[in-house]
Design an enzyme around this catalytic site. Structure first.
Site, PDB file in Angstrom:
ATOM      1  N   ASN A   9       0.878  -1.176   0.000  1.00  0.00           N
ATOM      2  CA  ASN A   9       0.000   0.000   0.000  1.00  0.00           C
ATOM      3  C   ASN A   9       0.907   1.215   0.000  1.00  0.00           C
ATOM      4  O   ASN A   9       1.465   1.583   1.024  1.00  0.00           O
ATOM      5  CB  ASN A   9      -0.893  -0.028   1.246  1.00  0.00           C
ATOM      6  CG  ASN A   9      -1.686   1.262   1.413  1.00  0.00           C
ATOM      7  OD1 ASN A   9      -1.789   2.058   0.478  1.00  0.00           O
ATOM      8  ND2 ASN A   9      -2.238   1.479   2.604  1.00  0.00           N
ATOM      9  N   LYS A  11       0.236   4.275  -0.416  1.00  0.00           N
ATOM     10  CA  LYS A  11      -0.365   5.500   0.143  1.00  0.00           C
ATOM     11  C   LYS A  11      -0.072   6.692  -0.779  1.00  0.00           C
ATOM     12  O   LYS A  11      -0.058   6.535  -1.988  1.00  0.00           O
ATOM     13  CB  LYS A  11       0.142   5.719   1.569  1.00  0.00           C
ATOM     14  CG  LYS A  11       0.006   4.450   2.420  1.00  0.00           C
ATOM     15  CD  LYS A  11       0.201   4.666   3.876  1.00  0.00           C
ATOM     16  CE  LYS A  11      -0.013   3.341   4.609  1.00  0.00           C
ATOM     17  NZ  LYS A  11       0.043   3.468   6.053  1.00  0.00           N
ATOM     18  N   HIS A  94      -9.485   1.886   4.254  1.00  0.00           N
ATOM     19  CA  HIS A  94      -8.239   1.976   5.027  1.00  0.00           C
ATOM     20  C   HIS A  94      -8.441   2.931   6.209  1.00  0.00           C
ATOM     21  O   HIS A  94      -9.181   3.912   6.097  1.00  0.00           O
ATOM     22  CB  HIS A  94      -7.101   2.470   4.129  1.00  0.00           C
ATOM     23  CG  HIS A  94      -5.767   2.360   4.801  1.00  0.00           C
ATOM     24  ND1 HIS A  94      -5.307   3.334   5.660  1.00  0.00           N
ATOM     25  CD2 HIS A  94      -4.832   1.383   4.793  1.00  0.00           C
ATOM     26  CE1 HIS A  94      -4.128   2.952   6.140  1.00  0.00           C
ATOM     27  NE2 HIS A  94      -3.821   1.776   5.623  1.00  0.00           N
ATOM     28  N   GLU A  96      -6.732   5.239   7.349  1.00  0.00           N
ATOM     29  CA  GLU A  96      -6.434   6.654   7.068  1.00  0.00           C
ATOM     30  C   GLU A  96      -7.607   7.323   6.360  1.00  0.00           C
ATOM     31  O   GLU A  96      -7.867   8.508   6.557  1.00  0.00           O
ATOM     32  CB  GLU A  96      -5.139   6.748   6.251  1.00  0.00           C
ATOM     33  CG  GLU A  96      -3.914   6.511   7.131  1.00  0.00           C
ATOM     34  CD  GLU A  96      -2.774   5.789   6.434  1.00  0.00           C
ATOM     35  OE1 GLU A  96      -2.720   5.785   5.195  1.00  0.00           O
ATOM     36  OE2 GLU A  96      -1.922   5.214   7.150  1.00  0.00           O
ATOM     37  N   GLU A 166      -5.917  -4.429  10.307  1.00  0.00           N
ATOM     38  CA  GLU A 166      -4.836  -3.491  10.607  1.00  0.00           C
ATOM     39  C   GLU A 166      -5.153  -2.729  11.893  1.00  0.00           C
ATOM     40  O   GLU A 166      -5.923  -1.768  11.877  1.00  0.00           O
ATOM     41  CB  GLU A 166      -4.680  -2.477   9.468  1.00  0.00           C
ATOM     42  CG  GLU A 166      -4.362  -3.103   8.130  1.00  0.00           C
ATOM     43  CD  GLU A 166      -3.697  -2.108   7.194  1.00  0.00           C
ATOM     44  OE1 GLU A 166      -2.598  -2.409   6.724  1.00  0.00           O
ATOM     45  OE2 GLU A 166      -4.250  -1.027   6.957  1.00  0.00           O
ATOM     46  N   GLY A 172       2.383   2.334  10.711  1.00  0.00           N
ATOM     47  CA  GLY A 172       3.418   3.360  10.571  1.00  0.00           C
ATOM     48  C   GLY A 172       4.090   3.756  11.876  1.00  0.00           C
ATOM     49  O   GLY A 172       4.799   4.751  11.948  1.00  0.00           O
ATOM     50  N   SER A 212       3.080  -2.095  10.352  1.00  0.00           N
ATOM     51  CA  SER A 212       4.513  -2.247  10.604  1.00  0.00           C
ATOM     52  C   SER A 212       5.031  -3.647  10.311  1.00  0.00           C
ATOM     53  O   SER A 212       5.920  -4.148  10.991  1.00  0.00           O
ATOM     54  CB  SER A 212       4.856  -1.829  12.045  1.00  0.00           C
ATOM     55  OG  SER A 212       4.512  -0.473  12.255  1.00  0.00           O
TER      56      SER A 212
END
Ligand code: PGA
Length: 251
Positions: A9, A11, A94, A96, A166, A172, A212
């Site tokens: 991904n 991003k 996702h 985010e 996730e 991250g 991660s």
């Protein structure tokens, strides 16, 4: 047996030019990969990435998709547009998107239905925040995300669906859920799917871990019974790291 699926991904990283460079570095490194390999790239890099991927076994993915066919939806990209660019997989929901762009279980559900209607394979993300985890709400949150996100989805549709678990606190941050913990939670998601969509569906469904994931922990995570792959952010931006995750078995 479920075939593992490792997806990058990217991003909001990589211009089209940079995307081609990264893909050309990656291609020879994953030539003999056993898992299915996908790179989900920004919209503007899709065409160039698709061309660079021609003849390789790496599949092209997008990072979102509109819920409508076409029309007055400024800033959105339709499934048809993605298909024409050669896209096969698409990330939906996702964290985010949920956190910064108002994505909800309802909008995830609409995007998911649209992706399935046009023949894109969705990678649907679910996961709890740190606060939810600390308040012992992980299972409740996941249950809501699954039941509402997959509302009115048939068992048949699940054949093309991948779920990415996730935990938001692991994205991250360098913090990974322990392999046991991730496996347990993913097992819980699988049991939820079993209850609603049946044992066969749950057994065949691929569920990835994301957050991660890197060369150093991929093998341990992938050895877990319920973990069928990874959705990789940061480490997917470095060809060698992503390839090392893809080739976790050989290392
Ligand atoms: P990360 O991101 O690997 O950088 O933690 C994973 C993701 O957000 O999909």
């Amino acid at each position: 047996m479920r075939k593992p699926i490792i997806a990058g991904n990217w991003k909001m990283n990589k211009t089209a030019t940079e995307a081609v460079k990264l893909i050309n570095e990656l291609k020879p490194l994953v030539e003999r990969a056993k898992p299915e390999v996908v790179v989900c790239v920004p919209y503007t890099a899709l065409w160039a990435a698709g061309e660079a991927l021609e003849g390789s076994k790496i599949k092209l993915g997008a990072e979102n998709v509109a819920w409508a066919d076409s029309g007055a939806f400024t800033g959105e990209i339709s499934a048809e547009m993605l298909l024409e660019a050669g896209v096969e997989y698409v990330i939906i929901g996702h964290s985010e998107r949920r956190q910064y762009f108002g994505e909800t279980d309802e909008s995830v559900n609409k995007r998911l239905k649209q992706a399935l209607k046009l023949g894109l394979k969705p990678i649907v993300c679910v996961g709890e925040t740190l606060e939810e985890r600390e308040k012992n709400r992980t299972r409740r949150v996941l249950k809501k995300q699954v039941l509402e996100g997959f509302k009115d989805i048939s068992a048949e549709d699940f054949k093309d669906i991948v779920i990415a678990y996730e935990p938001v606190w692991a994205i991250g941050t360098g913090k990974t859920a322990t392999a046991e913990d991730a496996n347990k939670t993913i097992g819980f998601i699988r049991s939820l799917v079993r209850k609603v969509w049946g044992a066969e569906t749950a057994k065949a469904l691929r569920i990835q871990y994301g957050g991660s994931m890197k060369p150093g922990n991929a093998k341990e995570l992938m050895a877990m019974r319920h973990i069928d792959g990874g959705l990789i952010g940061g480490a997917s931006l470095v060809a060698k790291d992503f390839a090392d995750i893809v080739n976790y078995k050989e290392r």
